[in-house]
Design an enzyme around this catalytic site. Structure first.
Site, PDB file in Angstrom:
ATOM      1  N   CYS A 229       0.840  -1.192   0.000  1.00  0.00           N
ATOM      2  CA  CYS A 229       0.000   0.000   0.000  1.00  0.00           C
ATOM      3  C   CYS A 229       0.878   1.246   0.000  1.00  0.00           C
ATOM      4  CB  CYS A 229      -0.918   0.009   1.220  1.00  0.00           C
ATOM      5  SG  CYS A 229      -2.158   1.333   1.197  1.00  0.00           S
TER       6      CYS A 229
ATOM      7  N   CYS B 284      -2.058   4.068   6.994  1.00  0.00           N
ATOM      8  CA  CYS B 284      -3.147   4.249   7.952  1.00  0.00           C
ATOM      9  C   CYS B 284      -2.807   3.530   9.255  1.00  0.00           C
ATOM     10  CB  CYS B 284      -4.452   3.724   7.382  1.00  0.00           C
ATOM     11  SG  CYS B 284      -4.911   4.529   5.824  1.00  0.00           S
TER      12      CYS B 284
ATOM     13  N   CYS C 131      -4.663   0.182  10.186  1.00  0.00           N
ATOM     14  CA  CYS C 131      -4.798  -0.855   9.151  1.00  0.00           C
ATOM     15  C   CYS C 131      -4.580  -2.244   9.759  1.00  0.00           C
ATOM     16  CB  CYS C 131      -3.789  -0.617   8.037  1.00  0.00           C
ATOM     17  SG  CYS C 131      -3.881  -1.860   6.716  1.00  0.00           S
TER      18      CYS C 131
END
Length: 362
Positions: A84, A88, A91
């Site tokens: 990714c 975040c 996550c």
């Protein structure tokens, strides 16, 4: 004269047997009359009583047999990559490997799932558009809709890597595009880790909404409610974007993913209480497309395939993988998924998920 002797003897034997049979019949008659009277008094209810005695045993055996049957993979979430471009903090499917199955192997597994009863496939990550700039994903989307004829094909993405050309090439095969957006305050998105360079996440969301409308793809928004956005009021923004669904998740801890010594994330600082989550839902209850999912509803009600096509069992607070469906088949692997099919249905996991049935006003 000698012929008369056997005949006389036979007659004597027959007479003796007749007397014994007559005596036996005499003793049976009262018993038969008693049975007849008993059945007559019981009437149809008596027969029903016998049936009811047999029925629970048969039903119980059927139920016991059904418990041994593996769940049907009606809706599957395939996290084919862990890579990714965002970070975040909460996550729970983090980048522990860069492995992605060869395209033909992935197609083989998807065919196996279709044969086992799959109706909806959701591609996720990581970020699914990061591998081969979305071309790998596009080929899987087309295969699932065109070759497998699945009723629903969807994607969950952060949206930052999607280009209009992708919609031109593959948009017709996609039913739903879900974009993750946790805040309409860009500074909050940055705090969460949902930001990259010059890309404004909120502005990009507006562009993706337009492309979905232009290329006839149902638009959905996913939001994870956490410590940084729990007090935010998103009603007007959601109504303006008008998604078909606004999925609102409570921030969830998964040992080894976003919690614990071997985790790549530390999501504890993002966690909110059940009461805070309910408060957010109460504040947004007038939004008709809102679909709430608490930790209780979410944890075991998703069928998750990892990058090796292994089902991930989260019942013990960790993601424990089954063997790959490519090695042992869907039925053998899914038995170890920990999937709660009743909760899947209770949380509304099955809905109108084909864009043909949504009848949207594009």
């Amino acid at each position: 004269m000698w012929l008369l002797v056997p005949l006389a003897f036979a007659g004597k034997v027959l007479s003796t047997c007749r007397k014994q049979l007559s005596s036996l019949w005499g003793s049976l008659v009262p018993l038969l009359l008693w049975l007849r009277a008993t059945l007559w008094l019981a009437g149809p209810d008596g027969a029903q009583t016998l049936k009811e005695r047999e029925e629970p045993e048969r039903t119980r055996n059927e139920e016991e047999g059904s418990e041994d049957q593996p769940p049907i993979p009606t809706s599957v979430n395939y996290h084919f990559t862990r890579q990714c471009n965002y970070k975040c903090g909460f996550c729970f499917h983090t980048a522990k490997t860069s492995f992605v199955l060869p395209l033909e192997e992935a197609k083989k597994g998807l065919l196996m799932l279709k044969d086992a009863g799959m109706e909806k496939i959701n591609f996720s990550g990581g970020e699914p558009f990061i591998h081969q700039r979305g071309d790998y994903l596009g080929k899987l989307v087309k295969f699932c809709k065109e070759d497998l004829a699945l009723p629903s094909v969807s994607i969950v993405s952060n949206g930052s890597l999607i280009r209009e050309q992708w919609f031109k090439s593959y948009g017709e095969y996609l039913d739903i595009l879900a974009i993750s957006c946790d805040s309409f305050d860009e500074q909050v998105n940055v705090l969460i880790g949902r930001g990259q360079g010059k890309i404004n996440h909120v502005e990009n969301l507006q562009k993706l909404r337009k492309w979905c409308r232009d290329y006839k793809v149902a638009f959905k928004i996913n939001s994870v409610i956490n410590r940084f956005n729990v007090e935010e009021d998103m009603k007007d923004h959601i109504k303006a974007l008008n998604p078909v669904r606004w999925k609102v998740f409570q921030c969830l801890l998964i040992e080894g993913e976003n919690s614990g010594e071997d985790a790549l994330r530390e999501a504890e600082r993002f966690i909110i209480s059940d009461e805070e989550f309910e408060g957010f839902l109460e504040r947004h209850k007038e939004v008709s497309c809102l679909v709430p999912e608490s930790n209780q509803k979410m944890k075991d009600s998703y069928l998750i395939l990892d990058e090796y096509m292994r089902f991930l069992n989260c019942t013990n607070g960790r993601k424990e993988p089954s063997k790959s469906i490519l090695d042992v088949g869907v039925e053998a692997a899914i038995k170890f998924s920990g999937f709660d099919e009743k909760m899947f249905l209770k949380r509304g996991g099955k809905y109108v998920w084909s864009k043909a049935d949504l009848r949207l006003d594009w």
